[in-house]
Write an enzyme that holds these catalytic residues in place. Structure first.
Site: not given
Ligand code: SF4
Ligand code: FE
Length: 492
Positions: A293, A258, A297, A100, A300, A456, A104, A191
């Site tokens: 968000h 985190e 996902y 991660c 990422c 996560e 983001c 995060t």
């Molecule tokens: Fe982390 Fe994925 Fe959230 Fe970006 S979108 S902060 S990489 S979990």
């Molecule tokens: Fe996240």
């Protein structure tokens, strides 16, 4: 100011007075701490790739506010093409870090708060949107990393914020002054919070009229007076503290982060406030941030999945079973699952639409479907990776054993020689390479990196039930009933 380099970003963190606690102690040089540094390297990658001409189109954008070239992580999406590029950028970063990369959450907060403040001002004649635009221009021009902080501790889940025994279970205003507000409370499992220059705090649930003091959103420097963090530990994290154990760590360079972020009577000047008592807009910010968000996902986790699939394929190759049809089929299944997630990330982006404020929002139904799949597929991908890898990924002796020259055999063979002899696989493959790929898979499946790839995937951007509520709301069952009536010839 130009885009920051990775080194400039890391140096900029040293200048902050960020207060970090871990293992019951204050960590003074947290930037170089072996348990924290891999997570900083991840964020640094968002700066490094933006400097690389090969990735310029994905990693940078033209600011809608200033016309300047900015990092895409600080961008307000201006089209569905921007939304798709966001997902592709996240897949790229997942591939480069297998972790991660944290930045983001700020990007998703920018886009949610930008459009929401416009609509709050429209209704109440407040000035939150201007406040926010000024703040974002500062962020874009200085290429800052900002944490999007949403998740409150929540205390008794059956009670609204104002009904909690301890009012600090949700971030709230404790004092109103002519020049600003004083806030108390905390945000959990944040995060990348320590690695951020600033934070944007947002409410975490829809609120009623009695929750006015809890309906608050604002920006705040990470080293503000009264703000501190307690670092969250991860499975097998202390391996990072052992010397000469980079193979055992699995991914020594990168990792996630985190922390618990505490606001102990922090003063927020008026110019950094984006919501202050307009309770009916709390839900809008939550829904939009979560929607962005959940789209994220689909990028990422897919990039990280690419690396997991590659590692499983290498494990099979090193064992000499890469041509076995059962192995090939498992790799096909993993690819199918991973690309399905990508399809969802791209689809909710392509179906996006402009908000009243002008930036683009994803299709909320498809973004929630995306994240719902993410709560499942990485678990199956990891199960198949473990299946292919075999038990060695969790039973292999340590790196120190492989490197030991202590004689143990009848003919003076060392521990290292014995390990290399018995853990050798296919001819031509070094035992060290096999060790590396096994430890990498261990890390991804149940070590520190499993925080980012497994748990996560389940709880980040909202737990599965949160998406099911949104799917129920957006799924238009009434419309579907009409379709069925019409085709089946049922008259009203
Ligand atoms: Fe982390 Fe994925 Fe959230 Fe970006 S979108 S902060 S990489 S979990
Ligand atoms: Fe996240």
């Amino acid at each position: 100011m130009a885009l920051m380099t990775a080194k400039e970003y890391i140096d900029s963190l040293r200048k902050l007075n960020t207060r970090v606690y871990m293992f019951g102690e204050k960590i003074e040089n947290w930037v170089d701490h072996p348990m924290i540094r891999p997570s900083i390297n991840c964020v640094a990658m968002t700066y490094a790739l933006a400097q690389n001409p090969e990735y310029e189109d994905l990693m940078t954008a033209t600011s809608s506010l200033t016309g300047h070239r900015i990092n895409r992580f600080t961008h307000l999406h201006q089209s569905t093409e921007d939304l798709v590029k966001k997902v592709k950028m996240q897949r790229l970063l997942g591939q480069k870090t297998a972790s991660c990369f944290q930045r983001c959450v700020g990007m998703d907060a920018f886009n949610a708060v930008f459009s929401s403040t416009y609509e709050i001002d429209e209704k109440y004649g407040t000035h939150y949107h201007d406040n926010f635009k000024k703040f974002l221009i500062y962020v874009q021009d200085n290429d800052l990393t900002v944490d999007g902080a949403m998740t409150d501790p929540k205390g008794d889940r059956s009670k609204a914020p104002h009904a909690q025994a301890d009012p600090d279970m949700y971030v709230h205003v404790v004092e109103r002054r002519p020049d600003g507000i004083v806030v108390c409370g905390a945000k959990c499992h944040q995060t990348g919070s320590i690695n951020s220059h600033w934070h944007i705090f947002m409410p975490t649930i829809s609120m009623g009229p009695e929750d006015a003091d809890w309906a608050v959103s604002f920006a705040c420097p990470t080293d503000a007076d009264g703000l501190y963090m307690i670092y969250g530990r991860q499975s097998c994290d202390t391996r990072k503290l052992e010397e000469g154990c980079d193979i055992d760590v699995g991914n020594a360079k990168f990792g996630g982060q985190e922390a618990l972020v505490v606001l102990d009577h922090v003063f927020i000047p008026n110019e950094y406030i984006f919501l202050n008592g307009e309770t009916e807009f709390a839900g809008m910010i939550v829904e939009r941030f979560a929607g962005y968000h959940r789209q994220s996902y689909g990028g990422c986790k897919v990039g990280v999945g690419d690396v997991v699939i590659g590692a499983a394929a290498l494990a099979a190759e090193y064992n000499g079973v890469e041509k076995a049809s059962a192995v090939k089929d498992k790799l096909i299944e993993m690819t199918h699952l991973n690309e399905t997630l990508y399809c969802c990330g791209v689809a909710c982006s392509c179906e996006g639409c402009p908000t009243k404020a002008g930036n683009y929002q994803i299709d909320l139904l498809l973004a929630n479907v995306c994240k719902q799949n993410v709560t499942r597929f990485p678990y199956e991908i990891v199960r198949l990776a473990e299946d292919i890898a075999g038990g060695l990924m969790v039973t292999m002796p340590s790196q120190k054993d492989f490197e030991s020259d202590l004689p143990v055999g009848r003919e003076g063979e060392t521990i290292g020689e014995i390990c290399k002899k018995y853990f050798a696989a296919k001819e031509g493959v070094s035992t060290e390479d096999r060790q590396r790929i096994m430890r990498f898979l261990e890390n991804m499946c149940l070590g520190a990196a499993a925080v980012g790839y497994r748990t996560e995937s389940m709880h980040g951007a909202g737990s599965p039930q949160a998406q099911r509520i949104m799917i129920a709301r957006q799924g238009n069952i009434q419309g579907k009933k009409q379709l069925a009536k019409s085709v089946a010839g049922i008259k009203e």
